[in-house]
Design a protein around this motif. Structure first.
Motif, PDB file in Angstrom:
ATOM      1  N   LEU A  29       0.834  -1.207   0.000  1.00 19.41           N
ATOM      2  CA  LEU A  29       0.000   0.000   0.000  1.00 19.41           C
ATOM      3  C   LEU A  29       0.870   1.258   0.000  1.00 19.41           C
ATOM      4  O   LEU A  29       0.570   2.228  -0.699  1.00 19.41           O
ATOM      5  CB  LEU A  29      -0.929   0.007   1.220  1.00 19.41           C
ATOM      6  N   LEU A  30       1.946   1.248   0.775  1.00 20.72           N
ATOM      7  CA  LEU A  30       2.847   2.402   0.814  1.00 20.72           C
ATOM      8  C   LEU A  30       3.497   2.628  -0.548  1.00 20.72           C
ATOM      9  O   LEU A  30       3.639   3.759  -1.000  1.00 20.72           O
ATOM     10  CB  LEU A  30       3.915   2.215   1.896  1.00 20.72           C
ATOM     11  N   ILE A  31       3.895   1.521  -1.207  1.00 18.15           N
ATOM     12  CA  ILE A  31       4.510   1.636  -2.535  1.00 18.15           C
ATOM     13  C   ILE A  31       3.501   2.225  -3.524  1.00 18.15           C
ATOM     14  O   ILE A  31       3.831   3.122  -4.301  1.00 18.15           O
ATOM     15  CB  ILE A  31       5.024   0.264  -3.030  1.00 18.15           C
ATOM     16  N   GLN A  32       2.247   1.754  -3.472  1.00 22.29           N
ATOM     17  CA  GLN A  32       1.207   2.291  -4.359  1.00 22.29           C
ATOM     18  C   GLN A  32       0.977   3.774  -4.079  1.00 22.29           C
ATOM     19  O   GLN A  32       0.653   4.541  -4.977  1.00 22.29           O
ATOM     20  CB  GLN A  32      -0.107   1.530  -4.165  1.00 22.29           C
ATOM     21  N   ASP A  33       1.157   4.165  -2.826  1.00 24.55           N
ATOM     22  CA  ASP A  33       0.935   5.552  -2.422  1.00 24.55           C
ATOM     23  C   ASP A  33       2.097   6.457  -2.844  1.00 24.55           C
ATOM     24  O   ASP A  33       2.000   7.667  -2.750  1.00 24.55           O
ATOM     25  CB  ASP A  33       0.735   5.613  -0.903  1.00 24.55           C
ATOM     26  N   GLY A  34       3.206   5.849  -3.265  1.00 22.75           N
ATOM     27  CA  GLY A  34       4.315   6.658  -3.764  1.00 22.75           C
ATOM     28  C   GLY A  34       5.591   6.572  -2.959  1.00 22.75           C
ATOM     29  O   GLY A  34       6.492   7.388  -3.141  1.00 22.75           O
ATOM     30  N   MET A  35       5.692   5.590  -2.060  1.00 23.92           N
ATOM     31  CA  MET A  35       6.946   5.430  -1.308  1.00 23.92           C
ATOM     32  C   MET A  35       8.071   5.133  -2.295  1.00 23.92           C
ATOM     33  O   MET A  35       7.912   4.289  -3.170  1.00 23.92           O
ATOM     34  CB  MET A  35       6.825   4.289  -0.295  1.00 23.92           C
ATOM     35  N   PRO A  36       9.201   5.862  -2.176  1.00 22.68           N
ATOM     36  CA  PRO A  36      10.284   5.673  -3.155  1.00 22.68           C
ATOM     37  C   PRO A  36      10.876   4.268  -3.082  1.00 22.68           C
ATOM     38  O   PRO A  36      11.181   3.774  -2.003  1.00 22.68           O
ATOM     39  CB  PRO A  36      11.322   6.721  -2.759  1.00 22.68           C
ATOM     40  N   CYS A  37      10.992   3.633  -4.241  1.00 25.25           N
ATOM     41  CA  CYS A  37      11.637   2.324  -4.310  1.00 25.25           C
ATOM     42  C   CYS A  37      12.264   2.163  -5.684  1.00 25.25           C
ATOM     43  O   CYS A  37      11.959   2.903  -6.608  1.00 25.25           O
ATOM     44  CB  CYS A  37      10.641   1.201  -4.024  1.00 25.25           C
ATOM     45  N   VAL A  38      13.155   1.197  -5.796  1.00 24.47           N
ATOM     46  CA  VAL A  38      13.836   0.910  -7.049  1.00 24.47           C
ATOM     47  C   VAL A  38      13.525  -0.533  -7.410  1.00 24.47           C
ATOM     48  O   VAL A  38      13.747  -1.435  -6.598  1.00 24.47           O
ATOM     49  CB  VAL A  38      15.364   1.083  -6.887  1.00 24.47           C
ATOM     50  N   LYS A  39      12.993  -0.743  -8.601  1.00 27.67           N
ATOM     51  CA  LYS A  39      12.705  -2.108  -9.037  1.00 27.67           C
ATOM     52  C   LYS A  39      13.791  -2.554 -10.005  1.00 27.67           C
ATOM     53  O   LYS A  39      14.083  -1.876 -10.976  1.00 27.67           O
ATOM     54  CB  LYS A  39      11.335  -2.179  -9.688  1.00 27.67           C
ATOM     55  N   ILE A  40      14.387  -3.706  -9.672  1.00 28.36           N
ATOM     56  CA  ILE A  40      15.409  -4.301 -10.535  1.00 28.36           C
ATOM     57  C   ILE A  40      14.924  -5.705 -10.860  1.00 28.36           C
ATOM     58  O   ILE A  40      14.909  -6.573  -9.984  1.00 28.36           O
ATOM     59  CB  ILE A  40      16.782  -4.338  -9.843  1.00 28.36           C
ATOM     60  N   GLY A  41      14.459  -5.906 -12.087  1.00 23.74           N
ATOM     61  CA  GLY A  41      13.831  -7.174 -12.433  1.00 23.74           C
ATOM     62  C   GLY A  41      12.577  -7.341 -11.603  1.00 23.74           C
ATOM     63  O   GLY A  41      11.725  -6.461 -11.562  1.00 23.74           O
ATOM     64  N   LYS A  42      12.454  -8.483 -10.914  1.00 25.26           N
ATOM     65  CA  LYS A  42      11.282  -8.719 -10.071  1.00 25.26           C
ATOM     66  C   LYS A  42      11.520  -8.284  -8.635  1.00 25.26           C
ATOM     67  O   LYS A  42      10.647  -8.400  -7.797  1.00 25.26           O
ATOM     68  CB  LYS A  42      10.923 -10.208 -10.092  1.00 25.26           C
ATOM     69  N   ARG A  43      12.720  -7.820  -8.334  1.00 22.48           N
ATOM     70  CA  ARG A  43      13.050  -7.433  -6.959  1.00 22.48           C
ATOM     71  C   ARG A  43      12.867  -5.938  -6.741  1.00 22.48           C
ATOM     72  O   ARG A  43      13.062  -5.153  -7.648  1.00 22.48           O
ATOM     73  CB  ARG A  43      14.472  -7.830  -6.626  1.00 22.48           C
ATOM     74  N   THR A  44      12.519  -5.596  -5.521  1.00 19.82           N
ATOM     75  CA  THR A  44      12.320  -4.200  -5.151  1.00 19.82           C
ATOM     76  C   THR A  44      13.288  -3.852  -4.034  1.00 19.82           C
ATOM     77  O   THR A  44      13.465  -4.635  -3.098  1.00 19.82           O
ATOM     78  CB  THR A  44      10.871  -3.971  -4.673  1.00 19.82           C
ATOM     79  N   TYR A  45      13.919  -2.696  -4.155  1.00 16.15           N
ATOM     80  CA  TYR A  45      14.858  -2.224  -3.134  1.00 16.15           C
ATOM     81  C   TYR A  45      14.443  -0.836  -2.685  1.00 16.15           C
ATOM     82  O   TYR A  45      13.839  -0.088  -3.442  1.00 16.15           O
ATOM     83  CB  TYR A  45      16.290  -2.200  -3.679  1.00 16.15           C
ATOM     84  N   PHE A  46      14.810  -0.516  -1.459  1.00 20.73           N
ATOM     85  CA  PHE A  46      14.424   0.760  -0.869  1.00 20.73           C
ATOM     86  C   PHE A  46      15.644   1.485  -0.352  1.00 20.73           C
ATOM     87  O   PHE A  46      16.506   0.879   0.276  1.00 20.73           O
ATOM     88  CB  PHE A  46      13.466   0.531   0.307  1.00 20.73           C
ATOM     89  N   ASN A  47      15.698   2.796  -0.592  1.00 24.56           N
ATOM     90  CA  ASN A  47      16.753   3.624  -0.022  1.00 24.56           C
ATOM     91  C   ASN A  47      16.245   4.114   1.329  1.00 24.56           C
ATOM     92  O   ASN A  47      15.244   4.818   1.406  1.00 24.56           O
ATOM     93  CB  ASN A  47      17.043   4.798  -0.955  1.00 24.56           C
ATOM     94  N   GLN A  48      16.942   3.713   2.387  1.00 22.71           N
ATOM     95  CA  GLN A  48      16.468   3.989   3.743  1.00 22.71           C
ATOM     96  C   GLN A  48      16.245   5.474   3.995  1.00 22.71           C
ATOM     97  O   GLN A  48      15.221   5.874   4.549  1.00 22.71           O
ATOM     98  CB  GLN A  48      17.460   3.425   4.760  1.00 22.71           C
ATOM     99  N   SER A  49      17.162   6.332   3.567  1.00 24.24           N
ATOM    100  CA  SER A  49      17.016   7.754   3.849  1.00 24.24           C
ATOM    101  C   SER A  49      15.836   8.353   3.073  1.00 24.24           C
ATOM    102  O   SER A  49      15.102   9.192   3.596  1.00 24.24           O
ATOM    103  CB  SER A  49      18.307   8.514   3.550  1.00 24.24           C
ATOM    104  N   LYS A  50      15.598   7.889   1.832  1.00 18.68           N
ATOM    105  CA  LYS A  50      14.461   8.395   1.058  1.00 18.68           C
ATOM    106  C   LYS A  50      13.145   7.917   1.664  1.00 18.68           C
ATOM    107  O   LYS A  50      12.166   8.654   1.690  1.00 18.68           O
ATOM    108  CB  LYS A  50      14.560   7.958  -0.402  1.00 18.68           C
ATOM    109  N   VAL A  51      13.132   6.679   2.147  1.00 20.34           N
ATOM    110  CA  VAL A  51      11.924   6.146   2.795  1.00 20.34           C
ATOM    111  C   VAL A  51      11.640   6.933   4.074  1.00 20.34           C
ATOM    112  O   VAL A  51      10.496   7.297   4.344  1.00 20.34           O
ATOM    113  CB  VAL A  51      12.083   4.638   3.087  1.00 20.34           C
ATOM    114  N   ASP A  52      12.685   7.219   4.848  1.00 13.04           N
ATOM    115  CA  ASP A  52      12.508   8.000   6.083  1.00 13.04           C
ATOM    116  C   ASP A  52      11.931   9.384   5.756  1.00 13.04           C
ATOM    117  O   ASP A  52      11.021   9.853   6.441  1.00 13.04           O
ATOM    118  CB  ASP A  52      13.832   8.147   6.837  1.00 13.04           C
TER     119      ASP A  52
END
Length: 61
Positions: A29-52
């Motif tokens: 739900l957070l990702i759909q709402d616009g939480m910053p993430c990086v998708k590489i193939g089928k995997r998703t990664y998050f930058n901790q400082s951007k998420v904060d």
């Protein structure tokens, strides 16, 4: 060579679930709402400082 601290702050989905102590559904739900993430193939990664920053802007942190 300079070391970029930003690249060291990336977390996988299981790490982010543990960091925020939330369910996978809530994370989706957070990702759909616009939480910053990086998708590489089928995997998703998050930058901790951007998420904060994102969570602070939403008043959740």
């Amino acid at each position: 060579m300079t070391s970029n601290k930003q690249t060291l702050n990336y977390m996988s989905v299981p790490q982010m679930l543990a960091y925020l102590d939330i369910s996978r559904h809530m994370l989706n739900l957070l990702i759909q709402d616009g939480m910053p993430c990086v998708k590489i193939g089928k995997r998703t990664y998050f930058n901790q400082s951007k998420v904060d920053e994102y969570l602070e802007s939403k008043g959740m942190l």
